[in-house]
Design an enzyme around this catalytic site. Structure first.
Site, PDB file in Angstrom:
ATOM      1  N   ASP A  93       0.867  -1.180   0.000  1.00 54.30           N
ATOM      2  CA  ASP A  93       0.000   0.000   0.000  1.00 54.30           C
ATOM      3  C   ASP A  93       0.907   1.234   0.000  1.00 54.30           C
ATOM      4  OD1 ASP A  93      -1.812  -2.093   0.589  1.00 54.30           O
ATOM      5  OD2 ASP A  93      -3.091  -0.752   1.764  1.00 54.30           O
ATOM      6  N   LYS A 155      -6.952   3.629  -3.340  1.00 57.81           N
ATOM      7  CA  LYS A 155      -7.292   3.596  -1.918  1.00 57.81           C
ATOM      8  C   LYS A 155      -7.535   5.011  -1.428  1.00 57.81           C
ATOM      9  CE  LYS A 155      -5.268   2.134   2.537  1.00 57.81           C
ATOM     10  NZ  LYS A 155      -4.105   1.448   3.168  1.00 57.81           N
ATOM     11  N   LYS A 184     -10.209   0.445  -2.474  1.00 57.49           N
ATOM     12  CA  LYS A 184     -10.054   0.165  -1.051  1.00 57.49           C
ATOM     13  C   LYS A 184     -10.466   1.375  -0.227  1.00 57.49           C
ATOM     14  CE  LYS A 184      -6.750  -1.228   2.542  1.00 57.49           C
ATOM     15  NZ  LYS A 184      -5.411  -1.778   2.837  1.00 57.49           N
TER      16      LYS A 184
END
Length: 234
Positions: A93, A155, A184
């Site tokens: 991430d 995300k 996400k």
């Protein structure tokens, strides 16, 4: 999807708070294993610990790169990624360069992401936009650059800025990227109802610290006979 296990496999159990001890990380990994979440997302220094703690389970180990501000050089992000993958992380991430995105410097942002994707060597890469700091045009541009750079998820947030995932942002991100790109939601996903709301808008993965609360609530509702469809098809 409606089974508790399917919901659990949408959750990345977050273990990113800077004050966590090694024992607290182990406890978090044990919780993730007990609920069979998709993954744990740990600090880079905890990747080896998490890999050992989760050996023999189906819970993946992920970590963060350029976290939480995204202002590391591309070379530093690449080095972080390579080290984490070598240590056993299979999901990355990364935080994109928020200031460069706000500048509209598409070339810098795309190249920064693409370099991490290449360094990840086939591992899943999720790119954090930190939407609380962006206007709509920057969010759209960020999503498009993430996809163009070959990453796998957009995300919403690190969970460390002033705001987290919002319904409007999830809807915007979902309609901006192609269907094969995941979305996400992270930051403020603390209840089952919130997870279900954002899943209905197109979120496919969730960063959460309240994993037990969410999944215990789901199990209780299903035990009481409730039908709980999950996902944008519902």
């Amino acid at each position: 999807m409606s089974e508790p296990g399917a919901v659990a496999k949408m959750i990345d159990h977050s273990l990113l708070r800077p004050e966590l001890t090694a024992d607290e990380v182990r406890t978090g990994c044990a919780l993730a294993a007990a609920y069979d979440t998709a993954s744990v997302c740990v600090r880079p220094s905890d990747v080896r610990l998490a890999v050992g703690a989760l050996a023999g389970t189906e819970v993946l180990v992920g970590t963060v790169v350029g976290f939480p501000h995204g202002t590391s050089t591309t070379a530093a992000k690449v080095a972080e990624t390579r080290e984490s993958v070598a240590d056993g992380a299979v999901e990355i991430d990364m935080v994109l360069h928020i200031g460069r995105l706000r500048d509209g410097d598409a070339g810098y942002v795309q190249d920064d992401i693409a370099a991490v994707v290449a360094a990840a060597d086939g591992c899943t890469v999720k790119v954090i936009l930190e939407n609380a700091l962006l206007d709509t045009d920057s969010k759209v541009l960020g999503c498009r650059l993430v996809e163009a750079a070959g990453a796998h998820y957009v995300k919403t947030s690190t969970g460390f800025a002033a705001g987290g995932a919002t319904a409007d942002d999830i809807a915007l991100m979902r309609r901006t990227v192609s269907p094969h790109i995941g979305v996400k939601a992270a930051g403020g996903v603390r209840t089952l109802d919130r997870l279900l709301e954002l899943a209905a808008l197109g979120a496919t993965r969730f960063g959460a610290t309240a994993t037990a609360t969410i999944l215990d609530d789901l199990a209780a509702r299903r035990s009481a006979g409730a039908t709980i469809p999950v996902g944008s098809e519902s």
